[in-house]
Design an enzyme around this catalytic site. Structure first.
Site, short mmCIF file in Angstrom:
data_model
loop_
_atom_site.label_atom_id
_atom_site.label_comp_id
_atom_site.label_asym_id
_atom_site.label_seq_id
_atom_site.Cartn_x
_atom_site.Cartn_y
_atom_site.Cartn_z
N PHE A 114 14.51 -5.27 0.30
CA PHE A 114 13.74 -4.76 1.28
C PHE A 114 14.63 -3.64 2.15
O PHE A 114 15.68 -4.05 2.22
CB PHE A 114 13.36 -5.87 2.25
N ASP A 185 17.65 -13.85 2.21
CA ASP A 185 16.88 -13.47 3.10
C ASP A 185 15.62 -14.37 2.49
O ASP A 185 15.28 -14.22 1.47
CB ASP A 185 16.46 -11.96 3.16
N LYS A 211 5.27 -14.31 8.93
CA LYS A 211 4.73 -14.03 7.76
C LYS A 211 3.90 -15.32 7.30
O LYS A 211 3.13 -15.71 7.97
CB LYS A 211 5.65 -13.71 6.53
N ARG A 357 -0.93 -6.28 -4.03
CA ARG A 357 -0.23 -7.48 -3.97
C ARG A 357 -1.11 -8.42 -3.11
O ARG A 357 -1.90 -7.97 -2.02
CB ARG A 357 0.82 -7.23 -2.84
C1 LIG Z 1 9.14 -8.59 6.40
C2 LIG Z 1 10.57 -8.16 5.73
C3 LIG Z 1 11.49 -7.82 6.83
C4 LIG Z 1 11.01 -7.15 8.07
O1 LIG Z 1 12.22 -7.38 9.19
P1 LIG Z 1 11.78 -7.48 10.70
O2 LIG Z 1 12.87 -7.37 11.28
O3 LIG Z 1 10.93 -8.41 11.03
O4 LIG Z 1 10.89 -6.32 10.84
C5 LIG Z 1 13.01 -7.65 6.47
N1 LIG Z 1 13.25 -7.96 5.30
C6 LIG Z 1 12.46 -8.57 4.34
C7 LIG Z 1 12.96 -8.94 2.91
C8 LIG Z 1 11.12 -8.52 4.63
O5 LIG Z 1 10.37 -9.09 3.79
#
Ligand SMILES: *Cc1c(COP(=O)(O)O)cnc(C)c1O
Length: 398
Positions: A114, A185, A211, A357
């Site tokens: 991400f 993560d 989520k 998705r």
């Molecule tokens: C949703 C997501 C984020 C979002 O990070 P925020 O700090 O909550 O905006 C970060 N990394 C991954 C892998 C995600 O899926």
């Protein structure tokens, strides 16, 4: 003490005529949350004012909620702390990991990770100096790229686009073989699949609660560290609430004992009240049951879509064991197709450049949802309904 999923579905306030397959982006509203938030605002904030920190237990919430999340991710009590945002928790875990291995300067990650995780890692390397490097490789080159210069292997267990799931145990073992630490993560794992942090010997993990865990937009994140590391961690974002004695207002930082040192500043009390209410539902279920039901729903959806939509190609692993709890299909006109679906009450999302998705959450998604969603998607594809001009315009959030 587990309940069936018809009972958990009744605990959510889902709009009529909507099939919600986007709980992987923002979980829906539990019915109990509105009242809990109103109570928190009126009885706690309104009546207790500043005494709420003690009287209503606001200050203890990050630890208590962390322990409740721990059960869902295979972690021991006392190893998970709630607060801040996921991006900040990524920073904290990386900085602490680099600090534990001062001779090593490389964070290894994959190109499908991400963006925020990669940006945070790059920003941290930039601020530490030119020796520090974020090395980004393709998935199948990860193992070969691990060596004695690697400080941390940073991966998102379930790929946010394809739903492909890494083998946390195997990769953690590979990283440990070269003396590196791991950061997992769990953004698309917590509440989606069973996670076994202690069993797999993961070193750090982070995740969000808005989520699959359903804490609401902007809900706080969490961070995990392995028990044997916790008291060695020197938090880079050393805030007053991670101090051993915050109300002594000392000039020098001394970390709290335990994972509470990963606290930074004032926690988001209203968001924590929403998370607490969402976790009341999670307390009723077992992650193995959730996984079984999720695989059933996603497998059923893939079969129905493949039978009726030949122009959509599966972008997720076909083997359910290698997926998280989401399924993606690719199509060049994916954006417009998703807009047409949303217009008909089927909410999934689109991820550039070409993926539609769908997230599966057995807590509130049923077989009927899946069958209807697949039928509506088939109609859209058969009749080219996505070609309508209104489905071509992009909003700020996709
Ligand atoms: C949703 C997501 C984020 C979002 O990070 P925020 O700090 O909550 O905006 C970060 N990394 C991954 C892998 C995600 O899926």
């Amino acid at each position: 003490m587990t309940v069936d999923f018809a009972a958990t579905r009744a605990l959510f306030d889902l709009p009529q005529d909507v099939i919600y397959l986007d709980g992987n982006s923002l979980g829906p509203l539990p019915r109990a949350t509105a009242k809990r938030l109103a109570d928190c605002v009126q009885s706690e904030w309104g009546q207790m004012l500043v005494t709420g920190w003690n009287k209503a237990g606001w200050m203890a919430q990050p630890n208590l909620l962390g322990d409740r999340i721990a059960r869902l991710i295979g972690a021991e009590a006392g190893t998970v702390m709630v607060g801040d945002t996921l991006s900040i928790k990524v920073y904290q875990a990386l900085a602490s990991g680099l600090d534990l291995l001062p001779k090593r300067r490389i964070i290894l990650s994959n190109d499908a990770n991400f963006p925020s995780d990669l940006y945070i890692a790059q920003g941290l390397c930039n601020s530490l100096g030119p020796d520090y490097q974020l090395k980004i490789v393709e998935n199948d080159a990860i193992e070969a790229a691990l060596d004695e210069t690697t400080a941390l292997l940073m991966l998102t267990e379930v790929d946010y686009r394809t739903g492909a799931k890494f083998d946390m145990g195997a990769l953690t073992e590979k990283a440990h073989q070269v003396g590196a630490l791991t950061l997992w993560d769990l953004a698309h794992s917590a509440g989606a699949i069973p996670v076994h942090l202690s069993q797999t010997k993961a070193d750090f993990a982070v995740g969000c609660t808005y989520k699959y865990l359903n804490s609401g937009p902007g809900g706080p994140a969490f961070i995990y560290a392995a028990p044997h590391l916790i008291d060695k961690l020197r938090p880079a974002l050393a805030g007053w609430l991670g101090h051993a004695d915050p109300f002594n207002f000392s000039q020098t930082y001394e970390p709290k004992k335990g994972i509470a040192r990963m606290r930074i500043g004032t926690p988001p009390v209203l968001q924590m009240a929403a998370l607490e209410t969402a976790l009341d539902i999670w307390d009723l279920v077992d992650m193995e049951d959730v996984r079984r039901a999720s695989i059933h729903l996603s497998t059923r959806f893939i079969a129905a879509v493949e039978a009726s939509c030949p122009s959509l190609s599966l972008a997720s692993p076909r083997d359910a064991e290698r997926r998280g709890s989401q399924v993606s299909f690719s199509h060049l006109e994916g954006f417009a197709i998703m807009q047409a679906l949303i217009a008909r009450g089927v909410i999934g999302d689109f991820r550039a450049p070409n993926l539609i998705r769908f997230g599966f959450a057995p807590l509130y998604n049923t077989e009927d949802d899946i069958d209807s969603a697949a039928r509506i998607l088939a109609e859209i594809m058969r009749d080219d309904l996505w070609k309508e001009a209104t489905y071509q315009t992009r909003a700020a959030v996709t």
